[in-house]
Write an enzyme that holds these catalytic residues in place. Structure first.
Site, PDB file in Angstrom:
ATOM      1  N   TYR A 142       2.504   5.426  -4.227  1.00  0.00           N
ATOM      2  CA  TYR A 142       3.836   4.647  -4.138  1.00  0.00           C
ATOM      3  C   TYR A 142       3.820   3.015  -3.982  1.00  0.00           C
ATOM      4  O   TYR A 142       3.148   2.603  -3.315  1.00  0.00           O
ATOM      5  CB  TYR A 142       4.992   4.964  -2.946  1.00  0.00           C
ATOM      6  CG  TYR A 142       6.136   4.597  -2.948  1.00  0.00           C
ATOM      7  CD1 TYR A 142       7.141   4.723  -3.904  1.00  0.00           C
ATOM      8  CD2 TYR A 142       6.332   3.637  -1.857  1.00  0.00           C
ATOM      9  CE1 TYR A 142       8.398   3.936  -3.703  1.00  0.00           C
ATOM     10  CE2 TYR A 142       7.754   3.219  -1.650  1.00  0.00           C
ATOM     11  CZ  TYR A 142       8.683   3.267  -2.622  1.00  0.00           C
ATOM     12  OH  TYR A 142       9.816   2.646  -2.538  1.00  0.00           O
ATOM     13  N   ASP A 237      -2.634  -2.299  -3.751  1.00  0.00           N
ATOM     14  CA  ASP A 237      -1.666  -2.358  -3.060  1.00  0.00           C
ATOM     15  C   ASP A 237      -1.962  -1.652  -1.676  1.00  0.00           C
ATOM     16  O   ASP A 237      -2.173  -0.784  -1.065  1.00  0.00           O
ATOM     17  CB  ASP A 237      -0.446  -1.389  -3.568  1.00  0.00           C
ATOM     18  CG  ASP A 237       0.759  -1.298  -2.852  1.00  0.00           C
ATOM     19  OD1 ASP A 237       0.672  -1.882  -1.598  1.00  0.00           O
ATOM     20  OD2 ASP A 237       1.767  -0.503  -3.241  1.00  0.00           O
ATOM     21  N   LYS A 265       4.464  -4.638   5.575  1.00  0.00           N
ATOM     22  CA  LYS A 265       4.604  -3.864   6.530  1.00  0.00           C
ATOM     23  C   LYS A 265       3.923  -4.736   7.764  1.00  0.00           C
ATOM     24  O   LYS A 265       4.570  -5.585   8.422  1.00  0.00           O
ATOM     25  CB  LYS A 265       3.933  -2.712   6.478  1.00  0.00           C
ATOM     26  CG  LYS A 265       4.721  -1.759   5.319  1.00  0.00           C
ATOM     27  CD  LYS A 265       4.296  -0.135   5.248  1.00  0.00           C
ATOM     28  CE  LYS A 265       5.591   0.252   4.391  1.00  0.00           C
ATOM     29  NZ  LYS A 265       5.239   1.026   3.119  1.00  0.00           N
TER      30      LYS A 265
END
Ligand SMILES: *Cc1c(COP(=O)(O)O)cnc(C)c1O
Length: 425
Positions: A142, A237, A265
């Site tokens: 994702y 990523d 994050k």
């Protein structure tokens, strides 16, 4: 006292599905989402006053647990001097310099506000820098919800992807090639077919959005080699893994230098902050230096950067990750023993403060295998743990997180609960 259920009903009248991000809705596991009122350290409390030990950590950012005093102080101090200026600040430089210190594959960084924005901008940058349109991504990874990335595999390698969301035009998805994670043969075939049209290959080096699945060492190495050979950019990523599995991210563990790294994050410590970066050459393609446009009203926000900076300063102290992994290891070893005790197949993997587990004998290597997990069993496990005050991710294809605020006692209590729950499955 207002109940979680009443709040959910009220929320559902004015917010689609009652939530502002789909997985919070408990659709995968059933039941009523908990509405959180406050958090401290390794715990949070819901509207009904129930306390939970937190193993989602806001889906990754809360590596220090909630309300760490030094971070709180930095945030309050920053807020007092202004929320947002729309003009540069020294704190942005400090945060970027701190990031660069630990991730040597990058020389320059652009700050943004979400992982989605960072991944989307990284794709545009790769396309702008190479003058090519096509990208490779992997099933189960994702990268946020940008159009080009909400794509699943088409019918064959020669065909391109299909949108996984309504509202994504097939023409957009057609530039995305979706391959199986850890499948070297398919990777080589895709490069031989499309290598010269590829702007980039984007991958989660440790996939955290199909539970926890590592890219194997030979697979990751082949991704690097093929990108170099065909002039495509390798994009890691690390929104989830960056500063979470190790100070230098998954790339430092694997010994691979990507061309572009995407972060989020942990670098925001719980505030909306993300980033992408690479070499001076690549990053110079960005506006205002180069032709690739990218911008943001709240990018490098003064309060968010204060939160991120204070977080990074603490986690870069010696032994932080070794100590964190001791806790993570205590948890996964305890869960494994509890499962085996109840004769339940179980496999688990972890790195730093990130862990995954499967009710299957061997760790899966790709999305299709992850999806063969016994989901009713997982859902029972989830609710059993939740009822006992231990909050794991409400879907079996999500990874879990341990923070430095978790104590040995917190984790022991979770394992004790797990022994009971596994027995009841
Ligand atoms: C969370 C996540 C994103 C998206 O970040 P948001 O801040 O939710 O937009 C992108 N990539 C990975 C690997 C993630 O885990």
């Amino acid at each position: 006292m207002i109940s979680n259920f009443e709040l959910f009903q009220r929320a559902s009248r004015v917010i689609p599905g009652g939530v502002n991000s789909p997985v919070r809705a408990f659709k995968a596991v059933g039941g009523t989402p908990r509405f959180i009122t406050r958090a401290k350290g390794a715990h949070f409390w819901d509207a009904e006053g129930q306390r939970y030990t937190d193993y989602i950590g806001s889906w990754g950012p809360m590596i220090l647990g909630h309300g760490h005093p030094a971070v709180l102080e930095a945030v309050i101090k920053a807020a007092e001097t202004g929320f947002s200026f729309g003009a540069p600040t020294e704190r942005e430089i400090e945060l970027v310099e701190e990031i660069l210190k630990h991730v040597p594959s990058m020389q320059m960084v652009r700050l943004v506000s979400s992982g989605t924005e960072a991944a989307m901008s990284a794709i545009r940058l790769a396309r702008g820098a190479t003058g090519r349109s096509k990208i490779i991504k992997f099933e189960g990874c994702y990268h946020g919800h940008a159009d080009a990335l909400l794509v699943k595999a088409g019918s064959g390698l020669a065909t391109f992807g299909n949108p996984t969301s309504a509202g994504v035009p097939p023409e957009v998805a057609q530039h995305t090639i979706v391959l199986e994670f850890n499948n070297i043969m398919q990777l080589e075939e895709a490069f031989s077919l499309h290598g010269k049209e590829l702007a980039c290959l984007m991958i989660e080096p440790i996939a955290g959005n199909m539970n926890f699945v590592r890219a194997s060492a030979p697979f990751a190495k082949r991704c690097r080699e093929l990108c170099t050979q065909y002039g495509a950019l390798l994009v890691f990523d690390e929104v989830m893994t960056g500063f979470r599995v190790a100070l230098g991210g998954a790339q430092s563990i694997m010994g691979i230098n990507p061309d572009i790294t995407v972060l989020g994050k942990v670098i925001g410590g719980g505030m909306p902050l993300a980033a992408f970066g690479g070499s001076v050459d690549v990053m110079s393609q960005l506006a205002p230096l180069g032709p690739v446009y990218q911008a943001g009203t709240l990018s490098g926000n003064p309060v968010a950067t204060a939160c991120g900076l204070a977080t990074l300063q603490i986690i870069s102290q010696p032994n932080f990750y070794t100590d964190l992994f001791v806790k993570t290891k205590q948890l996964i070893t305890g869960l494994e023993q509890a499962a085996h005790h109840a004769n339940i197949d179980f496999s688990t993997d972890a790195e730093g403060g990130m862990f995954g587990f499967f009710t299957m004998k061997e760790l899966p290597q790709n999305y299709a295998t992850v999806m063969t997990t016994d989901s009713p069993k997982f859902n029972k496990f989830f609710h059993g743990m939740l009822d006992r005050g231990h909050y794991f991710a409400p879907a079996l294809y999500e990874t879990g997180f341990v923070s430095s605020a978790h104590t040995e006692d917190d984790i022991s209590a979770t394992i004790t609960a797990a022994v009971e729950v596994f027995k009841s499955l």
